[in-house]
Design an enzyme around this catalytic site. Structure first.
Site, short mmCIF file in Angstrom:
data_model
loop_
_atom_site.label_atom_id
_atom_site.label_comp_id
_atom_site.label_asym_id
_atom_site.label_seq_id
_atom_site.Cartn_x
_atom_site.Cartn_y
_atom_site.Cartn_z
N HIS A 115 -31.16 25.52 -4.16
CA HIS A 115 -31.80 24.31 -3.64
C HIS A 115 -31.35 24.05 -2.21
O HIS A 115 -30.77 23.01 -1.88
CB HIS A 115 -31.46 23.10 -4.52
CG HIS A 115 -32.52 22.04 -4.47
ND1 HIS A 115 -32.96 21.36 -5.58
CD2 HIS A 115 -33.26 21.54 -3.44
CE1 HIS A 115 -33.90 20.49 -5.25
NE2 HIS A 115 -34.09 20.59 -3.95
N ARG B 80 -39.38 20.72 -6.63
CA ARG B 80 -38.56 20.15 -7.70
C ARG B 80 -38.66 21.02 -8.95
O ARG B 80 -39.74 21.44 -9.34
CB ARG B 80 -39.01 18.72 -8.03
CG ARG B 80 -38.61 17.68 -6.99
CD ARG B 80 -37.10 17.46 -6.98
NE ARG B 80 -36.67 16.45 -6.02
CZ ARG B 80 -36.32 16.71 -4.77
NH1 ARG B 80 -36.38 17.95 -4.32
NH2 ARG B 80 -35.90 15.74 -3.96
N ASP C 32 -36.32 27.97 -5.39
CA ASP C 32 -35.20 27.32 -4.74
C ASP C 32 -34.68 26.18 -5.60
O ASP C 32 -33.68 25.55 -5.27
CB ASP C 32 -35.62 26.78 -3.37
CG ASP C 32 -34.43 26.22 -2.59
OD1 ASP C 32 -33.42 26.92 -2.49
OD2 ASP C 32 -34.53 25.08 -2.10
N GLU D 184 -30.93 21.62 -13.07
CA GLU D 184 -29.97 22.21 -12.14
C GLU D 184 -28.88 21.22 -11.73
O GLU D 184 -27.90 21.61 -11.09
CB GLU D 184 -30.68 22.72 -10.90
CG GLU D 184 -31.30 21.61 -10.05
CD GLU D 184 -32.06 22.13 -8.84
OE1 GLU D 184 -32.33 23.34 -8.78
OE2 GLU D 184 -32.36 21.31 -7.95
#
Length: 327
Positions: free
Chosen positions: A293, A232, A256, A261
């Site tokens: 992500h 996260r 990632d 975001e």
């Protein structure tokens, strides 16, 4: 029972159709996020399944309850976008999903290798016919100490994969796993920061883990440390990461996910201006690998996420306690 699915991607539609027939439930799908502007869509429905791009705070949960929604399932492992305690207070039952840890664990190993071998910079050079080696010398995992923060299903599997590389493995978790102890040594956070060449995050985002990686923790780390985050974005404070990259304390970042975001990842924004200026700045460094992500994103995981959300709503409706029930 009728279920409304929001934030539905094209790759999820066939799975929703299959689970609808299997469980004999009516499922409507929308690519839109569920927001106050379109909440009337859920009238006549009992359950809702969502992803993680919108914050379900008290106001939104009250609105769902007022429209007759009793069950809310997020097709994600993380659930920090839902005020679970308030949902419990007003009688909305919430569940998340689980899926095999292989997808994220494999992706984490890939991220580590991309960072250690300067893949991003070498790819740039090769694309313009620059085949020089200066500045691209990498490091071998076997010679390094790797620290894993969080030894749940994913963190444990990352450790199992790393064990075959022959590196020294350290681990941190509030509770200790006996299987993990066979391949890694549990230590405190400061020891992870002080001794590890690579640190990979596999923790949930909670009030206790929010901005765990910040200026103070980075200062305790080894020079040229590699930090990987496939969990996260909020686990890391963005401006402190930028400072760590600029002053070369951080040797590389494999991200990632990034803070703030939401509304950006999983969207096609080629012709738009990115609203998160820190993201736009951080991702341009040659030693920062950033992906949208997608560590979870395999066919098996998507199926588990869709099936798990619908099965979870049906189980809660039947008053069955399920492992992934949150409220």
């Amino acid at each position: 029972m009728k279920i409304y699915a929001f934030e539905v991607r094209d790759d999820e539609i066939d799975f929703f159709s299959a689970i609808s027939k299997k469980l004999n439930v009516e499922i409507s799908c929308s690519k839109e996020m569920l927001t106050p502007d379109n909440i009337d869509l859920v009238d006549g429905y009992t359950g809702v399944t969502i992803l993680g791009q919108y914050k379900y705070d008290a106001k939104m949960l009250d609105a769902l309850k007022a429209h007759g929604i009793l069950y809310l399932a997020t097709r994600t492992i993380g659930y920090n976008h839902i005020d679970v305690e308030y949902a419990k207070k007003i009688g909305i039952h919430v569940c998340n999903v689980s899926y095999e840890p292989n997808s994220v664990a494999e992706y984490t190993i890939m991220m580590i290798l991309l960072c250690l071998r300067h893949y991003k910079a070498s790819l740039w050079r090769t694309n313009v016919n620059d085949f020089s080696l200066e500045g691209l010398q990498g490091r071998q995992i076997k010679d390094l100490t790797v620290g894993i923060l969080g030894t749940g299903r994913i963190g444990k599997m990352v450790l199992q994969y790393l064990a075959s590389f022959g590196c020294k493995l350290l681990a941190y978790n509030l509770s200790q796993n006996e299987d993990v102890k066979k391949i890694a040594e549990y230590v405190d956070l400061d020891t992870i920061y002080k001794e590890c060449d690579i640190i990979s995050l596999h923790l949930p985002l909670t009030k206790d883990t929010y901005h765990l990686i910040n200026k103070d923790s980075i200062a305790k780390m080894k020079q040229n440390v590699v930090i990987i985050n496939c969990a996260r974005g909020g686990l890391m404070k963005m401006e402190d990461l930028i400072e760590g990259i600029e002053n070369k304390k951080i040797g590389a970042l494999g991200l990632d996910c990034m803070e703030y975001e939401e509304g950006i990842v999983h969207q096609d924004l080629k012709t738009d201006i990115i609203s998160n200026r820190e993201m736009a700045y951080l991702r341009q460094f040659p030693n920062v690998v950033h992906t949208p992500h997608m560590a979870f994103y395999t066919d098996a995981a998507v199926r588990s996420m869709v099936y798990g959300s619908v099965e979870g709503i049906c189980a809660m409706h039947q008053n069955k306690q399920i492992p992934n029930q949150l409220s």
